[in-house]
Design a protein around this motif. Structure first.
Motif, PDB file in Angstrom:
ATOM      1  N   MET A  68     -12.754  14.385  50.999  1.00 37.27           N
ATOM      2  CA  MET A  68     -13.478  14.051  49.776  1.00 37.27           C
ATOM      3  C   MET A  68     -14.688  14.955  49.568  1.00 37.27           C
ATOM      4  O   MET A  68     -15.019  15.296  48.429  1.00 37.27           O
ATOM      5  CB  MET A  68     -13.916  12.591  49.820  1.00 37.27           C
ATOM      6  N   LYS A  69     -15.368  15.370  50.651  1.00 34.83           N
ATOM      7  CA  LYS A  69     -16.535  16.242  50.496  1.00 34.83           C
ATOM      8  C   LYS A  69     -16.144  17.574  49.851  1.00 34.83           C
ATOM      9  O   LYS A  69     -16.874  18.109  49.018  1.00 34.83           O
ATOM     10  CB  LYS A  69     -17.181  16.497  51.861  1.00 34.83           C
ATOM     11  N   MET A  70     -14.980  18.080  50.257  1.00 36.58           N
ATOM     12  CA  MET A  70     -14.519  19.341  49.679  1.00 36.58           C
ATOM     13  C   MET A  70     -14.106  19.150  48.213  1.00 36.58           C
ATOM     14  O   MET A  70     -14.361  20.010  47.363  1.00 36.58           O
ATOM     15  CB  MET A  70     -13.344  19.899  50.491  1.00 36.58           C
ATOM     16  N   VAL A  71     -13.502  18.014  47.907  1.00 38.94           N
ATOM     17  CA  VAL A  71     -13.115  17.714  46.533  1.00 38.94           C
ATOM     18  C   VAL A  71     -14.361  17.623  45.648  1.00 38.94           C
ATOM     19  O   VAL A  71     -14.413  18.173  44.550  1.00 38.94           O
ATOM     20  CB  VAL A  71     -12.311  16.410  46.449  1.00 38.94           C
ATOM     21  N   ALA A  72     -15.383  16.927  46.181  1.00 41.45           N
ATOM     22  CA  ALA A  72     -16.630  16.763  45.423  1.00 41.45           C
ATOM     23  C   ALA A  72     -17.319  18.104  45.218  1.00 41.45           C
ATOM     24  O   ALA A  72     -17.873  18.378  44.141  1.00 41.45           O
ATOM     25  CB  ALA A  72     -17.558  15.798  46.139  1.00 41.45           C
ATOM     26  N   ALA A  73     -17.286  18.973  46.253  1.00 40.70           N
ATOM     27  CA  ALA A  73     -17.933  20.273  46.138  1.00 40.70           C
ATOM     28  C   ALA A  73     -17.235  21.147  45.099  1.00 40.70           C
ATOM     29  O   ALA A  73     -17.877  21.910  44.374  1.00 40.70           O
ATOM     30  CB  ALA A  73     -17.938  20.979  47.496  1.00 40.70           C
ATOM     31  N   GLN A  74     -15.905  21.016  45.026  1.00 41.47           N
ATOM     32  CA  GLN A  74     -15.140  21.866  44.119  1.00 41.47           C
ATOM     33  C   GLN A  74     -15.108  21.342  42.692  1.00 41.47           C
ATOM     34  O   GLN A  74     -15.177  22.112  41.735  1.00 41.47           O
ATOM     35  CB  GLN A  74     -13.708  22.012  44.642  1.00 41.47           C
ATOM     36  N   TYR A  75     -14.993  20.020  42.545  1.00 44.26           N
ATOM     37  CA  TYR A  75     -14.786  19.455  41.201  1.00 44.26           C
ATOM     38  C   TYR A  75     -15.911  18.546  40.707  1.00 44.26           C
ATOM     39  O   TYR A  75     -15.897  18.125  39.557  1.00 44.26           O
ATOM     40  CB  TYR A  75     -13.480  18.651  41.173  1.00 44.26           C
ATOM     41  N   GLY A  76     -16.865  18.241  41.597  1.00 49.45           N
ATOM     42  CA  GLY A  76     -17.878  17.246  41.261  1.00 49.45           C
ATOM     43  C   GLY A  76     -18.689  17.569  40.027  1.00 49.45           C
ATOM     44  O   GLY A  76     -18.902  16.698  39.163  1.00 49.45           O
ATOM     45  N   TYR A  77     -19.134  18.830  39.886  1.00 43.92           N
ATOM     46  CA  TYR A  77     -19.995  19.195  38.759  1.00 43.92           C
ATOM     47  C   TYR A  77     -19.269  19.015  37.427  1.00 43.92           C
ATOM     48  O   TYR A  77     -19.807  18.432  36.485  1.00 43.92           O
ATOM     49  CB  TYR A  77     -20.471  20.641  38.916  1.00 43.92           C
ATOM     50  N   GLN A  78     -18.026  19.519  37.371  1.00 42.85           N
ATOM     51  CA  GLN A  78     -17.264  19.434  36.129  1.00 42.85           C
ATOM     52  C   GLN A  78     -16.942  17.982  35.780  1.00 42.85           C
ATOM     53  O   GLN A  78     -17.039  17.573  34.620  1.00 42.85           O
ATOM     54  CB  GLN A  78     -15.959  20.237  36.240  1.00 42.85           C
ATOM     55  N   ILE A  79     -16.584  17.188  36.806  1.00 45.02           N
ATOM     56  CA  ILE A  79     -16.258  15.782  36.553  1.00 45.02           C
ATOM     57  C   ILE A  79     -17.488  15.023  36.076  1.00 45.02           C
ATOM     58  O   ILE A  79     -17.416  14.217  35.144  1.00 45.02           O
ATOM     59  CB  ILE A  79     -15.654  15.139  37.818  1.00 45.02           C
ATOM     60  N   GLU A  80     -18.635  15.274  36.681  1.00 37.49           N
ATOM     61  CA  GLU A  80     -19.862  14.600  36.261  1.00 37.49           C
ATOM     62  C   GLU A  80     -20.215  14.970  34.818  1.00 37.49           C
ATOM     63  O   GLU A  80     -20.616  14.112  34.019  1.00 37.49           O
ATOM     64  CB  GLU A  80     -21.022  14.980  37.190  1.00 37.49           C
ATOM     65  N   SER A  81     -20.018  16.258  34.484  1.00 38.81           N
ATOM     66  CA  SER A  81     -20.285  16.699  33.118  1.00 38.81           C
ATOM     67  C   SER A  81     -19.345  16.009  32.132  1.00 38.81           C
ATOM     68  O   SER A  81     -19.774  15.556  31.060  1.00 38.81           O
ATOM     69  CB  SER A  81     -20.119  18.222  33.029  1.00 38.81           C
ATOM     70  N   ASP A  82     -18.071  15.888  32.503  1.00 38.17           N
ATOM     71  CA  ASP A  82     -17.097  15.233  31.627  1.00 38.17           C
ATOM     72  C   ASP A  82     -17.436  13.759  31.440  1.00 38.17           C
ATOM     73  O   ASP A  82     -17.327  13.226  30.322  1.00 38.17           O
ATOM     74  CB  ASP A  82     -15.686  15.362  32.211  1.00 38.17           C
ATOM     75  N   VAL A  83     -17.847  13.100  32.510  1.00 38.10           N
ATOM     76  CA  VAL A  83     -18.191  11.676  32.430  1.00 38.10           C
ATOM     77  C   VAL A  83     -19.386  11.476  31.495  1.00 38.10           C
ATOM     78  O   VAL A  83     -19.382  10.583  30.640  1.00 38.10           O
ATOM     79  CB  VAL A  83     -18.486  11.106  33.829  1.00 38.10           C
ATOM     80  N   LEU A  84     -20.426  12.296  31.673  1.00 37.77           N
ATOM     81  CA  LEU A  84     -21.605  12.172  30.822  1.00 37.77           C
ATOM     82  C   LEU A  84     -21.242  12.414  29.349  1.00 37.77           C
ATOM     83  O   LEU A  84     -21.673  11.669  28.464  1.00 37.77           O
ATOM     84  CB  LEU A  84     -22.685  13.165  31.259  1.00 37.77           C
ATOM     85  N   ASN A  85     -20.433  13.452  29.102  1.00 36.92           N
ATOM     86  CA  ASN A  85     -20.036  13.736  27.714  1.00 36.92           C
ATOM     87  C   ASN A  85     -19.272  12.567  27.113  1.00 36.92           C
ATOM     88  O   ASN A  85     -19.503  12.183  25.962  1.00 36.92           O
ATOM     89  CB  ASN A  85     -19.174  15.008  27.658  1.00 36.92           C
ATOM     90  N   ASP A  86     -18.365  11.993  27.896  1.00 36.23           N
ATOM     91  CA  ASP A  86     -17.565  10.868  27.384  1.00 36.23           C
ATOM     92  C   ASP A  86     -18.442   9.663  27.082  1.00 36.23           C
ATOM     93  O   ASP A  86     -18.333   9.041  26.007  1.00 36.23           O
ATOM     94  CB  ASP A  86     -16.491  10.480  28.398  1.00 36.23           C
ATOM     95  N   LYS A  87     -19.312   9.306  28.027  1.00 35.76           N
ATOM     96  CA  LYS A  87     -20.130   8.097  27.862  1.00 35.76           C
ATOM     97  C   LYS A  87     -21.186   8.275  26.773  1.00 35.76           C
ATOM     98  O   LYS A  87     -21.435   7.354  25.977  1.00 35.76           O
ATOM     99  CB  LYS A  87     -20.791   7.723  29.198  1.00 35.76           C
ATOM    100  N   ILE A  88     -21.801   9.464  26.718  1.00 35.34           N
ATOM    101  CA  ILE A  88     -22.807   9.711  25.687  1.00 35.34           C
ATOM    102  C   ILE A  88     -22.150   9.723  24.302  1.00 35.34           C
ATOM    103  O   ILE A  88     -22.664   9.150  23.345  1.00 35.34           O
ATOM    104  CB  ILE A  88     -23.539  11.046  25.945  1.00 35.34           C
ATOM    105  N   GLY A  89     -20.999  10.393  24.227  1.00 34.69           N
ATOM    106  CA  GLY A  89     -20.298  10.452  22.958  1.00 34.69           C
ATOM    107  C   GLY A  89     -19.893   9.076  22.461  1.00 34.69           C
ATOM    108  O   GLY A  89     -20.045   8.756  21.270  1.00 34.69           O
ATOM    109  N   ARG A  90     -19.405   8.231  23.371  1.00 37.24           N
ATOM    110  CA  ARG A  90     -18.999   6.880  22.985  1.00 37.24           C
ATOM    111  C   ARG A  90     -20.207   6.059  22.539  1.00 37.24           C
ATOM    112  O   ARG A  90     -20.162   5.343  21.534  1.00 37.24           O
ATOM    113  CB  ARG A  90     -18.295   6.199  24.153  1.00 37.24           C
ATOM    114  N   ALA A  91     -21.305   6.188  23.302  1.00 38.52           N
ATOM    115  CA  ALA A  91     -22.518   5.436  22.967  1.00 38.52           C
ATOM    116  C   ALA A  91     -23.096   5.895  21.627  1.00 38.52           C
ATOM    117  O   ALA A  91     -23.564   5.088  20.823  1.00 38.52           O
ATOM    118  CB  ALA A  91     -23.560   5.601  24.071  1.00 38.52           C
ATOM    119  N   PHE A  92     -23.023   7.220  21.380  1.00 42.98           N
ATOM    120  CA  PHE A  92     -23.522   7.753  20.113  1.00 42.98           C
ATOM    121  C   PHE A  92     -22.696   7.218  18.952  1.00 42.98           C
ATOM    122  O   PHE A  92     -23.234   6.811  17.921  1.00 42.98           O
ATOM    123  CB  PHE A  92     -23.478   9.287  20.146  1.00 42.98           C
ATOM    124  N   TYR A  93     -21.371   7.241  19.103  1.00 40.74           N
ATOM    125  CA  TYR A  93     -20.496   6.747  18.045  1.00 40.74           C
ATOM    126  C   TYR A  93     -20.781   5.279  17.746  1.00 40.74           C
ATOM    127  O   TYR A  93     -20.890   4.875  16.584  1.00 40.74           O
ATOM    128  CB  TYR A  93     -19.036   6.932  18.455  1.00 40.74           C
TER     129      TYR A  93
END
Length: 446
Positions: free
Chosen positions: A51-76
């Motif tokens: 999991m540490k390697m998965v988080a190191a490789q994909y964590g930044y992009q996944i966190e960015s996607d989550v924030l975009n999804d939640k912010i976009g939904r909240a804005f709508y």
């Protein structure tokens, strides 16, 4: 959670969206686990990467996607609850300071659609153009079609169509083939020489001095004459200069126009060669073209009038989007012409005026359609598609072409909607009909 909407300018608004960090972290962990099931890394089987390697490789992009999804939904949800019509896309910036512990906050800055004040349509005074297709226009069109099928024969040589007459010198309407060489200060300039160059006298293909010099010459004759290039000539290297040209006539040909007979009618798609049917067919096509041009001219008149009486603030976001679309359209057009557009960047002001007109008209039409229920109805769309199909050999294929693609059909719907708006405005305004000449409407047709 979102704060109350703050007004920054006429159309600009801002609100703050707050999210619990725990919600963000939980969603990130969930998506990381989902990603870990298929993640690959050297030395590990798929799905067995730590999991540490998965988080190191994909964590930044996944966190960015989550924030975009939640912010976009909240804005709508926030703008929907406030009954706001957002124009364009919001700009999100993370808020620093004055954020409750355990929360993450973003400021959303955006524009809303403006209120459109149309004024009284009955106050408009519009000129509606009309035009007729007479036998004169049909005769002119037949002459144009004859000229498009012209063929040439050498003057003085017998042919089934004759020899062109006793005068074998080059005259207006004849095609001459010649060699020419032009010199400036004794030197041949770029593009100033050619062999076996053919053109028709009197059609403006060459400069007037050049055509005048060739007129009256016979096959085998040569002539040297001065030629002054205009100051605004497209060839900058020779513009405003005087050259000395030598021309040698290689061939002079007279123009033979086809007779208006059964064969001519058949060449225009009339199977039995009936000349009456040919004229009827030409009339139908001309009337269709006249109708289309009148519709376009009258539509422009209505749109110009609506822009003058409508009052609104124009969203900058919509302007930027329209400028972007126009710039991309210009790039695609250049690319289709074989030009390299890799590093082409157009200044926004190049399209600003036209973009503003388009945005204004879009807002005006939207308001009118809503106010007067002018949406394109299915039967109107079908009638328009049928009308398009009439000018084709197989109308059923044209109908299929439009109805097989939603985007194509949407283009027809937009045309019908505009027509509904034009008819509605003209039904309310004070109309003065003005007959316009066929040639003026069609422009230069030859």
């Amino acid at each position: 959670m979102a704060t109350a909407v703050e007004t920054l300018d006429k159309l600009e608004r801002r609100l703050t969206i707050s999210l619990p960090l725990s919600d963000v972290q939980n969603e990130v962990e969930k998506r990381l686990k989902d990603r870990a099931r298929t993640a690959k890394a050297p030395g590990f089987r798929p799905g067995k990467v730590p999991m540490k390697m998965v988080a190191a490789q994909y964590g930044y992009q996944i966190e960015s996607d989550v924030l975009n999804d939640k912010i976009g939904r909240a804005f709508y949800e926030a703008t929907n609850a406030a009954n706001l019509k957002v124009a364009g896309f919001p700009r999100f910036e993370q808020k620093e300071g004055d954020v409750p512990e355990g929360q993450i906050a973003f400021n959303a800055t955006f524009e809303v659609f403006p209120e459109v004040s149309l004024g009284e349509l009955s106050s408009l005074e519009l000129e509606k153009l009309t035009a007729e297709v007479s036998d004169v226009e049909i005769d002119k069109t037949i002459e144009i079609l004859r000229k498009q099928r012209v063929h040439f024969h050498a003057k003085g040589e017998s042919h089934e169509h004759g020899d062109g007459g006793a005068d074998v010198s080059a005259q207006a309407g004849d095609r001459v083939t010649l060699d020419f060489e032009g010199k400036i200060d004794g030197e041949v300039f770029a593009g100033g020489a050619a062999t076996d160059y053919a053109f028709v006298l009197g059609e403006g293909q060459m400069l007037e001095e050049f055509e005048n010099a060739a007129t009256g010459m016979k096959t085998g004759e040569s002539k040297t004459f001065p030629l002054s290039f205009p100051e605004d000539y497209h060839g900058k290297d020779v513009a405003g200069k005087t050259a000395e040209f030598t021309i040698t006539i290689k061939n002079v040909e007279w123009a033979h126009l086809p007779e208006i007979n059964e064969d001519f009618a058949k060449s225009l798609g009339i199977p039995d060669g009936d000349l009456g049917k040919m004229r009827d067919d030409i009339r139908v096509n001309l009337e269709r073209e006249v109708k289309a041009r009148l519709r376009a001219r009258n539509k422009d008149s209505v749109m110009d009038a609506l822009i003058k009486i409508a009052e609104m603030d124009v969203p900058k976001a919509l302007m930027e989007q329209e400028i972007g679309r126009m710039a991309e359209g210009a790039r695609q057009d250049m690319a289709q012409r074989g030009m390299n557009v890799k590093d082409v960047n157009f200044p926004p002001e190049l399209f600003a005026q036209q973009a503003e007109r388009r945005v204004r008209l879009g807002l005006i039409l939207s308001q009118l359609v809503k106010n007067a229920d002018l949406q394109a109805k299915p039967e109107q769309v079908k009638a328009q598609v049928d009308d398009f199909s009439l000018s084709y050999e197989d109308p059923t294929e044209v109908v299929k072409y439009y109805y097989s693609d939603r985007r194509r059909l949407a283009e027809v719907e937009a045309l019908v909607l505009e027509e509904n708006v034009v008819n509605h405005v003209m039904s309310q305004a004070k109309i003065t009909e003005k007959a316009i000449g066929f040639d003026e409407l069609m422009g230069a047709r030859a």
